[in-house]
Scaffold this motif. Structure first.
Motif, PDB file in Angstrom:
ATOM      1  N   MET A  62      10.403   6.910  -1.735  1.00 37.44           N
ATOM      2  CA  MET A  62       9.678   5.887  -2.498  1.00 37.44           C
ATOM      3  C   MET A  62       9.882   4.545  -1.808  1.00 37.44           C
ATOM      4  O   MET A  62      10.980   4.238  -1.339  1.00 37.44           O
ATOM      5  CB  MET A  62      10.192   5.803  -3.935  1.00 37.44           C
ATOM      6  CG  MET A  62       9.340   4.858  -4.788  1.00 37.44           C
ATOM      7  SD  MET A  62      10.050   4.553  -6.418  1.00 37.44           S
ATOM      8  CE  MET A  62      11.182   3.214  -6.063  1.00 37.44           C
TER       9      MET A  62
ATOM     10  N   ASP B 240       7.847   0.713 -10.103  1.00 34.00           N
ATOM     11  CA  ASP B 240       8.248   1.708  -9.101  1.00 34.00           C
ATOM     12  C   ASP B 240       9.461   2.499  -9.573  1.00 34.00           C
ATOM     13  O   ASP B 240       9.524   3.725  -9.410  1.00 34.00           O
ATOM     14  CB  ASP B 240       8.571   1.014  -7.762  1.00 34.00           C
ATOM     15  CG  ASP B 240       7.341   0.380  -7.121  1.00 34.00           C
ATOM     16  OD1 ASP B 240       6.212   0.819  -7.420  1.00 34.00           O
ATOM     17  OD2 ASP B 240       7.509  -0.556  -6.318  1.00 34.00           O
TER      18      ASP B 240
ATOM     19  N   ARG C 206       3.520   1.554  -1.952  1.00 36.71           N
ATOM     20  CA  ARG C 206       4.096   1.682  -3.292  1.00 36.71           C
ATOM     21  C   ARG C 206       3.308   2.690  -4.144  1.00 36.71           C
ATOM     22  O   ARG C 206       2.248   3.147  -3.761  1.00 36.71           O
ATOM     23  CB  ARG C 206       4.065   0.328  -4.015  1.00 36.71           C
ATOM     24  CG  ARG C 206       5.024  -0.724  -3.476  1.00 36.71           C
ATOM     25  CD  ARG C 206       4.923  -2.006  -4.293  1.00 36.71           C
ATOM     26  NE  ARG C 206       5.083  -1.727  -5.717  1.00 36.71           N
ATOM     27  CZ  ARG C 206       4.156  -2.012  -6.639  1.00 36.71           C
ATOM     28  NH1 ARG C 206       3.020  -2.591  -6.309  1.00 36.71           N
ATOM     29  NH2 ARG C 206       4.375  -1.711  -7.899  1.00 36.71           N
ATOM     30  N   LYS C 207       3.865   2.988  -5.314  1.00 35.48           N
ATOM     31  CA  LYS C 207       3.188   3.759  -6.374  1.00 35.48           C
ATOM     32  C   LYS C 207       2.926   5.224  -6.042  1.00 35.48           C
ATOM     33  O   LYS C 207       2.153   5.891  -6.718  1.00 35.48           O
ATOM     34  CB  LYS C 207       1.867   3.087  -6.778  1.00 35.48           C
ATOM     35  CG  LYS C 207       2.059   1.699  -7.358  1.00 35.48           C
ATOM     36  CD  LYS C 207       0.741   1.136  -7.819  1.00 35.48           C
ATOM     37  CE  LYS C 207       0.917  -0.238  -8.437  1.00 35.48           C
ATOM     38  NZ  LYS C 207      -0.336  -0.857  -8.817  1.00 35.48           N
ATOM     39  N   LYS C 208       3.552   5.716  -4.974  1.00 33.81           N
ATOM     40  CA  LYS C 208       3.412   7.152  -4.676  1.00 33.81           C
ATOM     41  C   LYS C 208       4.624   7.589  -3.854  1.00 33.81           C
ATOM     42  O   LYS C 208       5.300   6.765  -3.230  1.00 33.81           O
ATOM     43  CB  LYS C 208       2.116   7.436  -3.920  1.00 33.81           C
ATOM     44  CG  LYS C 208       1.987   6.707  -2.611  1.00 33.81           C
ATOM     45  CD  LYS C 208       0.643   7.006  -1.956  1.00 33.81           C
ATOM     46  CE  LYS C 208       0.474   6.138  -0.717  1.00 33.81           C
ATOM     47  NZ  LYS C 208      -0.843   5.605  -0.536  1.00 33.81           N
ATOM     48  N   PHE C 209       4.877   8.873  -3.841  1.00 30.90           N
ATOM     49  CA  PHE C 209       5.977   9.402  -3.034  1.00 30.90           C
ATOM     50  C   PHE C 209       5.462   9.763  -1.649  1.00 30.90           C
ATOM     51  O   PHE C 209       4.363  10.272  -1.482  1.00 30.90           O
ATOM     52  CB  PHE C 209       6.593  10.640  -3.697  1.00 30.90           C
ATOM     53  CG  PHE C 209       7.483  10.312  -4.858  1.00 30.90           C
ATOM     54  CD1 PHE C 209       8.750   9.784  -4.648  1.00 30.90           C
ATOM     55  CD2 PHE C 209       7.044  10.498  -6.163  1.00 30.90           C
ATOM     56  CE1 PHE C 209       9.581   9.463  -5.720  1.00 30.90           C
ATOM     57  CE2 PHE C 209       7.865  10.184  -7.239  1.00 30.90           C
ATOM     58  CZ  PHE C 209       9.135   9.670  -7.015  1.00 30.90           C
ATOM     59  N   HIS C 210       6.284   9.464  -0.659  1.00 32.50           N
ATOM     60  CA  HIS C 210       6.028   9.868   0.717  1.00 32.50           C
ATOM     61  C   HIS C 210       7.033  10.977   1.044  1.00 32.50           C
ATOM     62  O   HIS C 210       7.872  11.325   0.214  1.00 32.50           O
ATOM     63  CB  HIS C 210       6.200   8.667   1.650  1.00 32.50           C
ATOM     64  CG  HIS C 210       5.331   7.503   1.276  1.00 32.50           C
ATOM     65  ND1 HIS C 210       4.125   7.234   1.893  1.00 32.50           N
ATOM     66  CD2 HIS C 210       5.488   6.545   0.324  1.00 32.50           C
ATOM     67  CE1 HIS C 210       3.577   6.162   1.330  1.00 32.50           C
ATOM     68  NE2 HIS C 210       4.385   5.737   0.378  1.00 32.50           N
TER      69      HIS C 210
ATOM     70  N   ARG D 123       0.817  -1.223   0.000  1.00 33.83           N
ATOM     71  CA  ARG D 123       0.000   0.000   0.000  1.00 33.83           C
ATOM     72  C   ARG D 123       0.848   1.269   0.000  1.00 33.83           C
ATOM     73  O   ARG D 123       0.344   2.365  -0.257  1.00 33.83           O
ATOM     74  CB  ARG D 123      -0.944   0.000   1.207  1.00 33.83           C
ATOM     75  CG  ARG D 123      -2.184  -0.847   0.939  1.00 33.83           C
ATOM     76  CD  ARG D 123      -3.176  -0.873   2.064  1.00 33.83           C
ATOM     77  NE  ARG D 123      -3.336   0.394   2.748  1.00 33.83           N
ATOM     78  CZ  ARG D 123      -3.563   0.494   4.064  1.00 33.83           C
ATOM     79  NH1 ARG D 123      -3.611  -0.578   4.816  1.00 33.83           N
ATOM     80  NH2 ARG D 123      -3.722   1.681   4.617  1.00 33.83           N
TER      81      ARG D 123
ATOM     82  N   LYS E  14      11.830  13.328  -0.703  1.00 32.04           N
ATOM     83  CA  LYS E  14      10.859  12.423  -1.323  1.00 32.04           C
ATOM     84  C   LYS E  14      11.271  10.981  -1.031  1.00 32.04           C
ATOM     85  O   LYS E  14      12.438  10.619  -1.225  1.00 32.04           O
ATOM     86  CB  LYS E  14      10.808  12.637  -2.837  1.00 32.04           C
ATOM     87  CG  LYS E  14      10.071  13.896  -3.246  1.00 32.04           C
ATOM     88  CD  LYS E  14       9.930  13.956  -4.763  1.00 32.04           C
ATOM     89  CE  LYS E  14       9.029  15.097  -5.190  1.00 32.04           C
ATOM     90  NZ  LYS E  14       8.864  15.150  -6.650  1.00 32.04           N
TER      91      LYS E  14
ATOM     92  N   ASP F 164      10.481  10.967 -12.185  1.00 33.65           N
ATOM     93  CA  ASP F 164      10.570  12.152 -11.338  1.00 33.65           C
ATOM     94  C   ASP F 164      11.925  12.839 -11.491  1.00 33.65           C
ATOM     95  O   ASP F 164      12.052  14.046 -11.272  1.00 33.65           O
ATOM     96  CB  ASP F 164      10.333  11.772  -9.859  1.00 33.65           C
ATOM     97  CG  ASP F 164       9.798  12.943  -9.048  1.00 33.65           C
ATOM     98  OD1 ASP F 164       8.651  13.361  -9.289  1.00 33.65           O
ATOM     99  OD2 ASP F 164      10.542  13.465  -8.192  1.00 33.65           O
TER     100      ASP F 164
ATOM    101  N   MET G 265       8.493   5.017 -12.169  1.00 32.52           N
ATOM    102  CA  MET G 265       7.886   6.202 -11.551  1.00 32.52           C
ATOM    103  C   MET G 265       8.973   7.092 -10.934  1.00 32.52           C
ATOM    104  O   MET G 265       8.968   8.309 -11.098  1.00 32.52           O
ATOM    105  CB  MET G 265       6.898   5.761 -10.458  1.00 32.52           C
ATOM    106  CG  MET G 265       6.235   6.924  -9.728  1.00 32.52           C
ATOM    107  SD  MET G 265       5.348   6.429  -8.221  1.00 32.52           S
ATOM    108  CE  MET G 265       6.686   6.481  -7.014  1.00 32.52           C
TER     109      MET G 265
END
Length: 200
Positions: free
Chosen positions: A164, A185, A152-156, A150, A162, A192, A188
């Motif tokens: 990943m 991943d 994955r697939k976005k930056f925190h 959950r 940033k 960026d 993505m």
């Protein structure tokens, strides 16, 4: 804590070396201090834009004193190469700097005992991006209990950087079908950075 932003490359190297010496004598986790061959601090470019964080050293790392040198490390090298990254350009370390007996997962206490060293490395290297490899790395760095799938697939975000999260290379050795997810991943992530990776 020393902020790497204001330091030259040479000064960063000196401070990392000092921190590595402190780690080398650490006995905060008695079991780990007794069973390790040596501590595994971290390697790479002290001015890296990208830092990879794994969970803990394995048998090969404990023997050689360097993170990601075993089978999982060889797979990581392939991932880096396919992603147009060079190992010498990045910085690699782990949540723990000692191998847990039997390669078990780090305990919460062990991770907490080692956190000061991780934070020190992050502050000194001052990366723009952090890539967490696996659940242990992601949950410890970001202080949450969210499953890796959950995250994955976005930056925190961690202290303005940033972050990943993706699967650990050792997980890919056990579950080869997940290589496709890690490639997504990395696509993505590299996008960026302004680099388009081919479909695999």
């Amino acid at each position: 804590m020393i902020d790497g932003k204001k330091l030259s490359r040479k000064k960063r190297e000196e401070h990392l070396e000092k921190l590595s010496c402190v780690v080398g004598g650490c006995t905060r986790c008695p079991e780990l201090a007794e069973t390790r061959t040596q501590t595994v601090f971290g390697v790479g470019n002290p001015e890296a834009r990208i830092m990879f964080v794994g969970e803990a050293p394995g048998a090969d790392e404990d023997k050689q004193g360097e993170p990601f040198v075993g089978r999982a490390g060889q797979l990581l090298n392939k991932i880096l190469e396919a992603s147009q990254l060079k190992r010498e350009e990045i910085y690699i370390c782990n949540i723990l700097r000692c191998r847990p007996p039997g390669n078990r997962n780090p305990t919460a206490t062990e991770a907490a005992n080692c956190r000061e060293y991780l934070d020190g490395q992050i502050a000194l290297v001052d990366p723009e991006y952090i890539i967490c490899l696996g659940t242990v790395a992601a949950q410890n760095l970001l202080s949450n209990k969210i499953p890796i799938g959950r995250m994955r697939k976005k930056f925190h975000e961690f202290e303005g950087r940033k972050v990943m999260c993706t699967y650990h290379p050792s997980y890919l050795l056990r579950n080869p079908s997940a290589k496709k997810d890690v490639w997504e991943d990395m696509q993505m992530f590299m996008a960026d950075l302004g680099i388009d990776l081919p479909e695999h």
